[in-house]
Motif scaffolding. Structure first.
Motif, PDB file in Angstrom:
ATOM      1  N   PHE A  42       0.832  -1.204   0.000  1.00 30.61           N
ATOM      2  CA  PHE A  42       0.000   0.000   0.000  1.00 30.61           C
ATOM      3  C   PHE A  42       0.868   1.256   0.000  1.00 30.61           C
ATOM      4  O   PHE A  42       0.592   2.208  -0.737  1.00 30.61           O
ATOM      5  N   LEU A  43       1.920   1.273   0.817  1.00 31.27           N
ATOM      6  CA  LEU A  43       2.776   2.446   0.890  1.00 31.27           C
ATOM      7  C   LEU A  43       3.541   2.682  -0.413  1.00 31.27           C
ATOM      8  O   LEU A  43       3.963   3.810  -0.687  1.00 31.27           O
ATOM      9  N   CYS A  44       3.707   1.631  -1.206  1.00 28.70           N
ATOM     10  CA  CYS A  44       4.409   1.761  -2.488  1.00 28.70           C
ATOM     11  C   CYS A  44       3.462   2.002  -3.658  1.00 28.70           C
ATOM     12  O   CYS A  44       3.902   1.987  -4.819  1.00 28.70           O
ATOM     13  N   SER A  45       2.190   2.218  -3.370  1.00 27.60           N
ATOM     14  CA  SER A  45       1.206   2.331  -4.445  1.00 27.60           C
ATOM     15  C   SER A  45       1.461   3.506  -5.378  1.00 27.60           C
ATOM     16  O   SER A  45       1.034   3.481  -6.540  1.00 27.60           O
ATOM     17  N   ASP A  46       2.129   4.548  -4.893  1.00 31.26           N
ATOM     18  CA  ASP A  46       2.439   5.697  -5.750  1.00 31.26           C
ATOM     19  C   ASP A  46       3.752   5.505  -6.505  1.00 31.26           C
ATOM     20  O   ASP A  46       4.080   6.288  -7.392  1.00 31.26           O
ATOM     21  N   LEU A  47       4.507   4.481  -6.137  1.00 32.67           N
ATOM     22  CA  LEU A  47       5.807   4.242  -6.761  1.00 32.67           C
ATOM     23  C   LEU A  47       5.766   3.105  -7.766  1.00 32.67           C
ATOM     24  O   LEU A  47       6.537   3.097  -8.721  1.00 32.67           O
ATOM     25  N   LEU A  48       4.871   2.152  -7.538  1.00 30.32           N
ATOM     26  CA  LEU A  48       4.759   0.985  -8.409  1.00 30.32           C
ATOM     27  C   LEU A  48       3.350   0.920  -8.988  1.00 30.32           C
ATOM     28  O   LEU A  48       2.398   1.416  -8.382  1.00 30.32           O
ATOM     29  N   GLN A  52       1.962  -4.353 -11.060  1.00 32.58           N
ATOM     30  CA  GLN A  52       3.116  -4.890 -10.343  1.00 32.58           C
ATOM     31  C   GLN A  52       2.722  -5.327  -8.935  1.00 32.58           C
ATOM     32  O   GLN A  52       3.110  -6.401  -8.478  1.00 32.58           O
ATOM     33  N   LEU A  53       1.957  -4.488  -8.266  1.00 31.49           N
ATOM     34  CA  LEU A  53       1.578  -4.792  -6.886  1.00 31.49           C
ATOM     35  C   LEU A  53       0.672  -6.012  -6.805  1.00 31.49           C
ATOM     36  O   LEU A  53       0.727  -6.768  -5.828  1.00 31.49           O
ATOM     37  N   GLU A  54      -0.163  -6.224  -7.799  1.00 33.00           N
ATOM     38  CA  GLU A  54      -1.033  -7.398  -7.802  1.00 33.00           C
ATOM     39  C   GLU A  54      -0.234  -8.689  -7.937  1.00 33.00           C
ATOM     40  O   GLU A  54      -0.684  -9.754  -7.515  1.00 33.00           O
ATOM     41  N   ALA A  55       0.961  -8.590  -8.500  1.00 35.07           N
ATOM     42  CA  ALA A  55       1.806  -9.781  -8.673  1.00 35.07           C
ATOM     43  C   ALA A  55       2.655 -10.079  -7.442  1.00 35.07           C
ATOM     44  O   ALA A  55       3.320 -11.108  -7.378  1.00 35.07           O
ATOM     45  N   VAL A  56       2.628  -9.195  -6.446  1.00 39.99           N
ATOM     46  CA  VAL A  56       3.468  -9.352  -5.255  1.00 39.99           C
ATOM     47  C   VAL A  56       2.949 -10.473  -4.373  1.00 39.99           C
ATOM     48  O   VAL A  56       1.771 -10.519  -4.020  1.00 39.99           O
ATOM     49  N   LYS A  57       3.841 -11.386  -4.026  1.00 39.24           N
ATOM     50  CA  LYS A  57       3.519 -12.473  -3.099  1.00 39.24           C
ATOM     51  C   LYS A  57       4.284 -12.356  -1.782  1.00 39.24           C
ATOM     52  O   LYS A  57       3.890 -12.923  -0.770  1.00 39.24           O
ATOM     53  N   ASP A  70      15.008   1.500  -9.771  1.00 40.24           N
ATOM     54  CA  ASP A  70      16.157   2.173  -9.153  1.00 40.24           C
ATOM     55  C   ASP A  70      15.775   3.027  -7.941  1.00 40.24           C
ATOM     56  O   ASP A  70      16.484   3.968  -7.579  1.00 40.24           O
ATOM     57  N   PHE A  71      14.636   2.735  -7.321  1.00 40.05           N
ATOM     58  CA  PHE A  71      14.333   3.353  -6.038  1.00 40.05           C
ATOM     59  C   PHE A  71      15.204   2.753  -4.939  1.00 40.05           C
ATOM     60  O   PHE A  71      15.461   3.391  -3.924  1.00 40.05           O
ATOM     61  N   LEU A  72      15.620   1.523  -5.158  1.00 42.09           N
ATOM     62  CA  LEU A  72      16.385   0.782  -4.155  1.00 42.09           C
ATOM     63  C   LEU A  72      17.592   0.153  -4.837  1.00 42.09           C
ATOM     64  O   LEU A  72      17.458  -0.497  -5.876  1.00 42.09           O
ATOM     65  N   ASN A  73      18.776   0.369  -4.265  1.00 35.14           N
ATOM     66  CA  ASN A  73      19.988  -0.280  -4.770  1.00 35.14           C
ATOM     67  C   ASN A  73      20.977  -0.428  -3.624  1.00 35.14           C
ATOM     68  O   ASN A  73      20.739   0.063  -2.516  1.00 35.14           O
ATOM     69  N   LYS A  74      22.077  -1.091  -3.906  1.00 39.31           N
ATOM     70  CA  LYS A  74      23.033  -1.411  -2.833  1.00 39.31           C
ATOM     71  C   LYS A  74      23.673  -0.161  -2.229  1.00 39.31           C
ATOM     72  O   LYS A  74      24.160  -0.200  -1.101  1.00 39.31           O
ATOM     73  N   LYS A  75      23.669   0.962  -2.972  1.00 34.13           N
ATOM     74  CA  LYS A  75      24.269   2.189  -2.457  1.00 34.13           C
ATOM     75  C   LYS A  75      23.246   3.105  -1.799  1.00 34.13           C
ATOM     76  O   LYS A  75      23.620   4.041  -1.104  1.00 34.13           O
TER      77      LYS A  75
END
Length: 533
Positions: A42-48, A52-57, A70-75
């Protein structure tokens, strides 16, 4: 060659960082249950995208989608830190190298979850199960006809998909809140005022009137109260100004607005953290198995009074009142007990249930109970049938086991008092199992023992056992209380009750012992019917 060697060295370091980073994500994924994944979605609904969210398990799927964009990466792991902070999983922040104070300080300029999304999430946390049911009733014409239940976040997402809810379209949500609980309007009004402040700043800094102010006239915002000044570095960074390194300080305007509103905020650190609780509002509460061994094949005495505990007035009636489907099994042998556990382990209906309860009343020894054939069954083995691996349909759901049986030394009997043990004095001390051996390794278990390890428990031949009677009385008394007592608080009251009891001579005492690996608070919803007193 030297330069080439440096390249391969850097490449190897990058690979190691990537592996370490993904291990971090897997570890965090393992700590997040179904409800937490729903909150992250729900909190990522504006980002994804919704697709995509319906496919999340799992949370792992969310991390992968965030990395793809690229919202999230190792750096840069701040987006994940922000999400964990928003759902108040502060214990996992240190694995990312953050403290909750650092996250809070950086939300202003690095946060990606919109104020609108924060407002809806805060609203969902304040909506009770009863509020949600009323909201669904009001929206019955707009919801799918076959739909029987959904979470609050699922309802909000549905409204957004139907274009009934958006950042600039809150009328339907306001009407629902006004009808089910007017107090919820404070959260929405606070968000609207803060949004107006930002829109005003955009207009004034850009020297233009924003059309987005239409519909907000009722808030009576005085533009003159919005104060501007240079601040280097940024202070009170509600909004960054133009590219001349100026920032807008709207402290004065915001403080005036907040004086007229309750001090509520979407920042999790500025509100009292609500306890994380197990979901107990599904279509079916769960099953309660009661194994009541009163008669034994060999030398063990009949457990007179046990039927009062199990059937006539106590356990069966109380757990039925709490919404569980009760199944009673009298005088089960050790093999029959294990067969029952195997049968219920594979029961398909667990998927639609909130919890599972198993009560066993019998004679016992340290770490085990007796079947009607006088063969011991380890308590740990009974519980092992319902671990997440053995019974995946009950994974992440609370599993409660209440054991009424002696766990050790037999005590001299008095009139109307008997001990649920055979002859513990004959049990070698080295064979005794410590209390920790009865605690399951997996999560979401509660083991309520009638007595601590090594001691007897007591049963009145007419009134039943001290422990079961206290347990039933406290459930009936405290589940409907306005405090919303969780199961561990109730068992603490049971401990107090039983500890005050004694035999006729005042010499024999008993101390129950709960042990648990629950991850959340377990609160039974208040039944509609009065308790079966």
């Amino acid at each position: 060659p030297r330069t080439q060697g440096k390249f391969w060295e850097n490449s190897s370091m990058d690979d190691n960082m990537s592996v370490s980073f993904r291990k971090q994500l897997l570890m965090i994924n393992e700590h997040l249950g179904t409800e937490e994944v729903e909150a992250l979605k729900f909190l990522c609904s504006d980002l994804l995208s919704f697709r995509q969210l319906e496919a999340v398990k799992s949370a792992q799927d969310i991390f992968q989608f965030l990395m793809t964009k690229d919202f999230l990466n190792k750096k840069d792991t701040f987006i994940l830190a922000e999400l964990l902070y928003r759902i108040r999983y502060h214990s996992l922040l240190q694995d990312l190298g953050y403290t909750k104070e650092e996250v809070r300080e950086n939300l202003c300029h690095k946060g990606k979850v919109s104020n609108y999304r924060q407002m809806l999430y805060e609203l969902s946390e304040d909506i009770t199960r009863e509020d949600l049911q009323r909201a669904m009733f009001l929206l019955r014409d707009k919801l799918p006809k076959k739909l029987t239940s959904m979470s609050c976040l699922e309802l909000l997402t549905f409204l957004e998909k139907q274009a009934l809810l958006a950042e600039n379209n809150l009328q339907t949500l306001e009407k629902i809140c006004e009808d089910i609980s007017p107090d919820l309007l404070a959260i929405i009004n606070k968000y609207k005022m803060e949004r107006v402040i930002i829109i005003i700043i955009d207009s004034l800094v850009g020297h233009s009137q924003s059309p987005e102010l239409s519909g907000y006239e009722d808030l009576n915002i005085d533009k003159d109260s919005v104060q501007f000044r240079e601040c280097l570095p940024w202070e009170n960074c509600w909004h960054h100004g133009p590219q001349d390194d100026k920032a807008v300080n709207v402290t004065h305007g915001i403080s005036e607005l907040r004086e007229a509103q309750p001090a509520r905020t979407s920042d999790p650190e500025n509100k009292i953290e609500k306890p994380i609780i197990y979901k107990m509002d599904g279509p079916h509460r769960g099953y309660c198995l009661i194994i009541n061994n009163s008669n034994f094949i060999g030398t063990l005495q009949e457990r007179r009074g046990s039927c009062k505990d199990a059937v006539t007035e106590s356990l069966a009636r109380v757990f039925t009142w709490l919404g569980l489907d009760v199944k009673t099994y009298p005088d089960q042998t050790s093999v029959e007990i294990e067969n029952l556990m195997q049968e219920w382990r594979t029961w398909n209906d667990h998927r639609d249930r909130d919890c599972f309860v198993c009560c066993i009343l019998s004679h016992g020894e340290s770490g085990s109970i007796y079947g009607a054939d006088e063969q011991e069954v380890p308590i740990r083995r009974i519980m092992s049938y319902f671990t997440a691996r053995q019974c995946p349909q009950l994974a992440e759901k609370p599993k409660l086991f209440f054991i009424q049986a002696c766990q050790g030394k037999e005590i001299q009997q008095a009139v109307y008092i008997e001990a649920d043990a055979q002859n513990p004095d004959l049990l070698p001390i080295q064979q005794r199992v410590s209390p920790s051996e009865s605690i399951p390794e997996e999560a979401d278990f509660l083991l309520g023992m009638a007595t601590v390890d090594g001691y007897a428990s007591f049963r009145h031949i007419q009134q039943g056992t001290w422990y079961i009677q206290a347990l039933c009385n406290k459930l009936q008394l405290l589940v409907p209380s306005s405090r919303g007592e969780d199961i561990l608080s109730i068992l603490t009251e049971v401990n107090e009750d039983v500890s005050k009891r004694a035999d006729n001579l005042g010499r024999k005492k008993q101390m129950p012992q709960p042990a648990y690996t629950l991850r959340k608070k377990l609160i039974f919803p208040v039944p509609r019917n009065p308790p079966p007193l």
